[in-house]
Design a protein around this motif. Sequence first.
Motif, short mmCIF file in Angstrom:
data_model
loop_
_atom_site.label_atom_id
_atom_site.label_comp_id
_atom_site.label_asym_id
_atom_site.label_seq_id
_atom_site.Cartn_x
_atom_site.Cartn_y
_atom_site.Cartn_z
N ALA A 96 0.86 -1.18 0.00
CA ALA A 96 0.00 0.00 0.00
C ALA A 96 0.90 1.23 0.00
CB ALA A 96 -0.91 0.01 1.22
N ALA A 97 0.81 2.03 -1.07
CA ALA A 97 1.52 3.30 -1.15
C ALA A 97 0.52 4.37 -0.74
CB ALA A 97 2.06 3.54 -2.55
N VAL A 98 0.52 4.72 0.53
CA VAL A 98 -0.55 5.55 1.10
C VAL A 98 -0.18 7.02 0.92
CG1 VAL A 98 -2.03 5.93 3.09
CG2 VAL A 98 -0.94 3.69 2.76
N ASN A 99 -0.78 7.64 -0.08
CA ASN A 99 -0.43 9.00 -0.46
C ASN A 99 -1.26 10.06 0.26
OD1 ASN A 99 -2.46 7.68 -2.16
ND2 ASN A 99 -2.71 9.70 -3.08
N GLY A 100 -2.31 9.66 0.98
CA GLY A 100 -3.19 10.62 1.65
C GLY A 100 -4.09 9.88 2.62
N PRO A 101 -5.26 10.45 2.94
CA PRO A 101 -6.15 9.82 3.92
C PRO A 101 -6.55 8.39 3.54
CG PRO A 101 -6.83 12.07 3.50
CD PRO A 101 -5.77 11.77 2.51
N ALA A 102 -6.44 7.49 4.52
CA ALA A 102 -6.95 6.12 4.41
C ALA A 102 -7.99 5.98 5.52
CB ALA A 102 -5.83 5.10 4.59
N ALA A 103 -9.26 5.98 5.15
CA ALA A 103 -10.33 6.02 6.15
C ALA A 103 -11.32 4.91 5.90
CB ALA A 103 -11.06 7.37 6.10
N GLY A 104 -11.92 4.40 7.00
CA GLY A 104 -12.94 3.37 6.87
C GLY A 104 -12.42 2.15 6.14
N PHE A 115 2.51 -4.90 3.07
CA PHE A 115 3.36 -3.80 3.53
C PHE A 115 2.63 -2.49 3.27
CE2 PHE A 115 6.26 -7.08 1.71
CZ PHE A 115 6.82 -7.52 2.90
N ALA A 116 2.99 -1.47 4.02
CA ALA A 116 2.40 -0.15 3.81
C ALA A 116 3.47 0.91 4.02
CB ALA A 116 1.22 0.09 4.74
N ILE A 117 3.65 1.75 3.01
CA ILE A 117 4.57 2.88 3.08
C ILE A 117 3.72 4.14 2.89
CG2 ILE A 117 6.65 3.93 2.11
CD1 ILE A 117 7.28 1.14 0.92
N ALA A 118 3.90 5.10 3.77
CA ALA A 118 3.01 6.27 3.77
C ALA A 118 3.77 7.56 3.58
CB ALA A 118 2.22 6.33 5.07
N ALA A 119 3.13 8.48 2.88
CA ALA A 119 3.62 9.85 2.81
C ALA A 119 3.37 10.53 4.15
CB ALA A 119 2.92 10.61 1.69
N GLU A 120 4.17 11.52 4.47
CA GLU A 120 4.04 12.22 5.75
C GLU A 120 2.65 12.81 5.96
OE1 GLU A 120 8.63 13.75 6.51
OE2 GLU A 120 7.27 14.94 5.25
#
Length: 261
Positions: A96-104, A115-120
């Motif tokens: 998961a390349a989490v570029n913004g809100p991940a909700a619900g 795996f999950a890598i997130a933007a600040e």
Amino acid sequence: MSGVNVTRTDDVVWVELDRPERLNAYDIDMARAMIDAFKSASDAYAVVLTGAGRGFCAGGALNQLDDPDPALLRELFTASLQVCDAIRSCPRPVIAAVNGPAAGGGNELVIACDFAIAAEKASFGQTGPRVGSSPVLGATNVLPIQIGEKRAKEMAMLCRRYSAQQALDLGLINEVVPGDQLMTRVGEWIDEIKALSPRYLEITKLSSNLYWNNAQDSMRNGLGMLLQAIGSPDMVEGSGAFLAGRTPEFPPPPRPRTAAQ
């Protein structure tokens, strides 16, 4: 158009949710496209799930809840579980390349990924009880294994929001990077994956699904209860309030009847 862009470069499958005007909240067509993408990636090295625009995924499309079509919602809720199962059963690592809100449901996609890598700037959290729903497809059953029971209940029941750094500290994600470095860092993870045996990565991944597999009864029981609650006053009020940008006014808990009643 399905609202999902699926591309393949250098033997990596990229799955991009592309409804940025609603923070990539997915409908039934998008859910089906995701399922097909994960099922078709067995000959790739890895799969990357991300979102277009400023959001990762806001879960299922809430505009279907305030005036619910029971048949359509049954399809969407059932497909949501199938999406998460497709991620878990995909023989290739899913990042998961989490570029913004991940909700619900979007947060539950993160839970399902390997795996999950997130933007600040990314954020995480569940919305269920706040919008007249319940996060039974990962947050109530698998998330406690990932971050601990008390923290998982805090996230699932109280619907609090968490920054990328807080999510990293909890153990929900693997790494936080500046937003302009997100895809570069994802590429570095993919290079590391490509140096490993695909056969034994698959064995290791599927063997690691122990807790997910053990949670199947919980997920399916929870899904069944959600299906029975379609159109409930709490669902209509919660989703309607969310869409209107107001505070919901849920019915109070039921009171016991007195003898005179």
